[in-house]
Design a protein around this motif. Structure first.
Motif, PDB file in Angstrom:
ATOM      1  N   GLU A 263      -9.561  -9.715 -54.551  1.00 36.98           N
ATOM      2  CA  GLU A 263     -10.679 -10.601 -54.281  1.00 36.98           C
ATOM      3  C   GLU A 263     -10.364 -11.529 -53.110  1.00 36.98           C
ATOM      4  O   GLU A 263     -11.228 -11.830 -52.288  1.00 36.98           O
ATOM      5  CB  GLU A 263     -11.025 -11.441 -55.515  1.00 36.98           C
ATOM      6  N   GLU A 264      -9.097 -11.989 -53.051  1.00 38.40           N
ATOM      7  CA  GLU A 264      -8.717 -12.898 -51.971  1.00 38.40           C
ATOM      8  C   GLU A 264      -8.848 -12.208 -50.613  1.00 38.40           C
ATOM      9  O   GLU A 264      -9.307 -12.810 -49.642  1.00 38.40           O
ATOM     10  CB  GLU A 264      -7.283 -13.398 -52.186  1.00 38.40           C
ATOM     11  N   ARG A 266     -10.837  -9.737 -49.892  1.00 38.25           N
ATOM     12  CA  ARG A 266     -12.264  -9.544 -49.622  1.00 38.25           C
ATOM     13  C   ARG A 266     -12.885 -10.834 -49.097  1.00 38.25           C
ATOM     14  O   ARG A 266     -13.636 -10.842 -48.130  1.00 38.25           O
ATOM     15  CB  ARG A 266     -12.946  -9.120 -50.925  1.00 38.25           C
ATOM     16  N   SER A 267     -12.542 -11.927 -49.767  1.00 39.04           N
ATOM     17  CA  SER A 267     -13.089 -13.222 -49.392  1.00 39.04           C
ATOM     18  C   SER A 267     -12.647 -13.613 -47.987  1.00 39.04           C
ATOM     19  O   SER A 267     -13.446 -14.080 -47.176  1.00 39.04           O
ATOM     20  CB  SER A 267     -12.627 -14.261 -50.416  1.00 39.04           C
TER      21      SER A 267
ATOM     22  N   PHE B 274     -19.589 -14.743 -56.302  1.00 38.94           N
ATOM     23  CA  PHE B 274     -18.517 -14.387 -55.367  1.00 38.94           C
ATOM     24  C   PHE B 274     -18.957 -13.158 -54.575  1.00 38.94           C
ATOM     25  O   PHE B 274     -19.536 -12.257 -55.173  1.00 38.94           O
ATOM     26  CB  PHE B 274     -17.235 -14.098 -56.176  1.00 38.94           C
ATOM     27  N   PRO B 275     -18.734 -13.043 -53.271  1.00 40.27           N
ATOM     28  CA  PRO B 275     -17.939 -13.934 -52.429  1.00 40.27           C
ATOM     29  C   PRO B 275     -18.733 -15.046 -51.724  1.00 40.27           C
ATOM     30  O   PRO B 275     -18.158 -15.729 -50.897  1.00 40.27           O
ATOM     31  CB  PRO B 275     -17.345 -12.972 -51.411  1.00 40.27           C
ATOM     32  N   ASP B 278     -16.451 -19.198 -53.344  1.00 41.69           N
ATOM     33  CA  ASP B 278     -15.073 -18.743 -53.097  1.00 41.69           C
ATOM     34  C   ASP B 278     -14.289 -18.405 -54.358  1.00 41.69           C
ATOM     35  O   ASP B 278     -13.262 -17.742 -54.285  1.00 41.69           O
ATOM     36  CB  ASP B 278     -14.295 -19.821 -52.326  1.00 41.69           C
ATOM     37  N   PRO B 280     -13.100 -16.505 -57.458  1.00 39.59           N
ATOM     38  CA  PRO B 280     -13.262 -15.147 -57.981  1.00 39.59           C
ATOM     39  C   PRO B 280     -13.239 -15.094 -59.512  1.00 39.59           C
ATOM     40  O   PRO B 280     -12.836 -16.051 -60.177  1.00 39.59           O
ATOM     41  CB  PRO B 280     -12.048 -14.415 -57.419  1.00 39.59           C
ATOM     42  N   LYS B 282     -12.700 -11.752 -62.629  1.00 35.84           N
ATOM     43  CA  LYS B 282     -12.560 -10.311 -62.827  1.00 35.84           C
ATOM     44  C   LYS B 282     -13.829  -9.767 -63.469  1.00 35.84           C
ATOM     45  O   LYS B 282     -14.262 -10.257 -64.512  1.00 35.84           O
ATOM     46  CB  LYS B 282     -11.371 -10.007 -63.743  1.00 35.84           C
TER      47      LYS B 282
END
Lengths: 288, 476
Positions: A263-264, A266-267, B274-275, B278, B280, B282
């Motif tokens: 996710e990081e 992607r962000s 998200f995104p 910021d 996240p 699961k």
């Protein structure tokens, strides 16, 4: 509130911020951290206090640029405001006159050991500061730390300055030579503080490490920062962030830090693209 | 005519289709139209001695506001509710009316009680949509100052009542947004956050100063508030605390969230967006939620909306013992949550990389009643089985949070670590310090916290007049 007064790159990828936060500065203690949100859509991220000034009403943060939130922080300019700063959080470091103390810092942790070394010195300890970076041009605050240390040892991965290797190498050498070190403090990335803890374990030198797991509220409510210390589950935000490095279950901690890697990325990708568009638009005079 | 009154059925509130809503975060029920509200209000018998009021922890004048709806005076009805309840849009949605006001409605004896909750929601929404929010006239200032710690339902209610009495009120909130559990805990589809923001806005308009990012205990201690900041009294309403985990092997694996964390990410931090946001979260494909309360239902339904193919709700007792509201259980059922009763997790199993991949459970059977009066679940021998999951959410309640309390050494706590406070006033062992809500009772409901806030406001009013502190009746 939370006006940015100074925003500067210390060395590539490591950023220095001085923020107006008089109430937090008034209550800050060595070992405390704050939780910061850059903007309304931002994450809540914990950052160690690298310094504070009660009279000036400011706090100082040292941030390593890794993901979106730290990029956003580094992009702040003097005069900007942070959306939210909460603190001081966490338990204060346990400080005393122990005798000889080694303070080890790497990347953002060099900032975190500064107030620690300063207070330990004031309490009468002999302070040895050891700071680590990949290369000479990534070491910072040497001058600041020199003023609060009896001895300073520089360590670089490529040997471009001082000792070649890892921060724990010179420490281990000293211990092997039989030099008496009464206590070790270590701040920096999980990998580094783990190696330091492992290095001091056989010498039975109490080693306190500043953990930096993922946090959300940072007041004990969510439990995401749980770490296993001495077989017990502890919350780094309210029971720490400082723990005995010999008691920490490092495998669990390391795995938990990577939970949002996907996710990081992607962000960050999205953020970089956006930044690029903003720059382009600015360059050609288009309003977005 | 008599006969018709008895048999007239309750006006059902229309809802989003279960399968559709299970994939979005929009509110489940649509709310009444003015016609529906009038029709439902007309079922009220306007009893001579109404009992419904006695079931309301904040003593809303239920018959009076329903009468105003009958007359088509919707705005006036909203004002009537607000005389006693500063958060009607919230209460209309999340109060367990079925065990409070509605359980005492005379119509309930032979059929369905008046839908008091739905009507409360209707008038609050009507007032907000029409934009005719009435701000009561500012009372004469008393010159007294009160600090309230925690901007959840208890703190907000207490603040609203105290400001109406002319005191200066500061409401401290540790998070970056006021609202407490209404903001971080209850999901968007059950309580749209814009409602909470509007209600907080109203309380600010009344004159309450709201200070966010203020972690009391660390930033200021209670003694500093009283002695240095000039507050005459303090109300502690910090709410529920540290999440309870299952205490079984593997609980640190990635993919295991306390319900508090899961809901805080989704609700307060808007991780479902998200995104764009910021933070996240699961998005599990197969999710297991452990517990049987409202928080467990909320967690399961959020997981579903984040795109889970399968959501198991695993509870160690049977359906009859579940503490969740019937309506919530019903909604969860409709949306396709799979309930596994009499089942208890034993350990979590990883995928070799620190991520959750399975949970091992055991079947349970019910034995003798325990202290709570519910039959105690006992493991069935050799009944272990495994379920494949990638996200697990223990929703087992909370323990007392010591962050603030440990900075007030002269405050008496009970053996579970909650504040000992006098029933009905919230007075604690420390003069000028009142407490209420979950930090006194342990995990409970929004409306009970509001009730405690209201009672404390009354008691604080009295205290500020006489500055008299007698807590001889405090429980030992």
């Amino acid at each position: 509130m939370f006006k940015v007064l100074i925003s500067d790159q210390l060395v590539p990828n490591i950023h220095f911020l001085k923020i107006e936060a008089p109430e937090i500065a008034k209550k800050a203690l060595v070992g405390n951290f704050v939780v910061v949100m850059v903007d309304e859509v931002g994450e809540r991220i914990p950052l160690s206090l690298a310094d504070w000034d009660t009279e000036e009403g400011t706090i100082t943060l040292v941030v390593m640029q890794v993901g979106t939130s730290s990029r956003k922080l580094a992009g702040l300019k003097p005069g900007d405001y942070l959306f939210s700063v909460a603190g001081p959080l966490g338990l204060a470091s346990h400080l005393d006159n122990f005798g000889t103390v080694a303070c080890l810092g790497g990347c953002y942790g060099i900032g975190a050991i500064f107030p620690l070394a300063r207070s330990l010195k004031k309490l009468g300890n002999k302070v040895i500061s050891i700071i680590e970076a990949r290369s000479k041009n990534l070491l910072y605050w040497r001058d600041k730390l020199e003023q609060v240390s009896d001895e300073i040892i520089l360590v670089t991965g490529d040997g471009s300055s001082g000792y070649k290797g890892w921060a724990y190498d010179p420490l281990k050498e000293m211990l092997e030579e039989g030099k008496k070190i009464d206590r070790v403090y270590a701040h920096g990335c999980t990998f580094m503080i783990r190696l330091i803890s492992e290095a001091t374990k056989s010498f039975k030198v109490k080693t306190l490490v500043g953990l930096n797991p993922i946090m959300v509220d940072a007041t004990g409510m969510c439990g995401v920062c749980r770490v296993s210390v001495g077989g017990e589950s502890k919350f780094a935000c309210v029971d720490g962030p400082e723990f005995d490095g010999h008691e920490v279950d490092w495998d669990i901690l390391a795995a938990r830090k990577t939970v949002y890697l996907e996710e990081e990325l992607r962000s960050l990708q999205r953020f970089e693209c956006q930044q690029w568009y903003f720059e382009e638009a600015k360059a050609i005079g288009v309003k977005l | 005519m008599e006969e018709e009154k008895k048999t007239k059925p309750r006006v059902k509130m229309r809802e989003q289709d279960p399968l559709e809503r299970a994939r979005n975060f929009m509110e489940v029920p649509y709310g009444y139209t003015p016609d529906e509200a009038t029709q439902e209000a007309s079922r009220c018998l306007t009893c001579l001695r109404p009992t419904c009021r006695n079931g309301c922890p904040v003593e809303v004048e239920i018959p009076s506001f329903i009468k105003l709806i009958k007359e088509g005076k919707f705005i006036e009805a909203a004002w009537k509710v607000k005389e006693k309840n500063a958060l009607p849009a919230v209460c209309g949605r999340v109060c367990p009316q079925e065990i409070q006001c509605e359980s005492l409605c005379i119509l309930g004896k032979k059929g369905e009680p008046v839908a008091i909750g739905n009507l409360e929601r209707f008038v609050a929404d009507y007032e907000r949509e029409k934009g005719e929010i009435k701000i009561p006239e500012k009372p004469k200032p008393t010159g007294k100052k009160v600090a309230i710690i925690g901007a959840g339902p208890g703190g907000l209610t207490c603040a609203a009542d105290l400001i109406k009495s002319g005191h200066q009120v500061t409401l401290y909130e540790a998070l970056h947004k006021p609202g407490g559990v209404l903001i971080y805990g209850i999901p968007e589809f059950r309580l749209p956050k814009v409602m909470v923001e509007k209600e907080v806005e109203y309380i600010k308009k009344l004159g309450v100063e709201v200070v966010v990012n203020a972690v009391i205990g660390n930033l200021h201690t209670v003694n500093e508030l009283l002695n240095e900041h000039g507050y005459d009294a303090c109300f502690i309403a910090t709410g529920a605390g540290l999440p309870i985990f299952l205490g079984i092997p593997g609980e640190s694996l990635n993919g295991i969230y306390s319900a508090n964390e899961f809901l805080t990410r989704a609700n307060l931090m808007k991780a479902y967006l998200f995104p764009e946001y910021d933070t996240p979260i699961k998005r599990g494909k197969k999710v297991a939620v452990f517990g049987g309360g409202n928080v467990a239902m909320d967690s399961a339904r959020v997981a579903l909306r984040l795109g889970a193919k399968k959501v198991y709700l695993i509870y160690r007792r049977s359906e009859a013992e579940m503490p969740a509201r019937k309506a919530e259980v019903h909604h969860a059922h409709e949306e396709g949550i799979e309930f596994m009763f009499l089942t208890n997790p034993v350990r979590f199993i990883d995928d070799g990389h620190g991520n959750l991949s399975r949970v091992e459970c055991m079947k349970m059977e019910l034995g003798e009643p325990d202290q709570s009066g519910r039959r105690k679940p006992i493991p069935v021998k050799d009944s272990e089985f495994q379920i494949e999951i990638d996200v697990a959410i223990p929703a087992l309640g909370t323990r007392s949070n010591p962050l603030l309390l440990k900075t007030i050494p002269d405050l008496k706590l009970n053996k579970r670590g909650y504040i000992v406070a006098e029933e009905g006033t919230g007075m604690t062992s420390k003069p000028a310090v009142f407490a209420g809500g979950d930090i006194v009772t342990g995990s409970a409901t929004v409306i009970l916290a509001m009730g405690a806030g209201k009672k404390a406001a009354k008691a604080i009013n009295e205290y500020l007049k006489w500055k008299f502190w007698d807590v001889s009746s405090l429980p030992a």
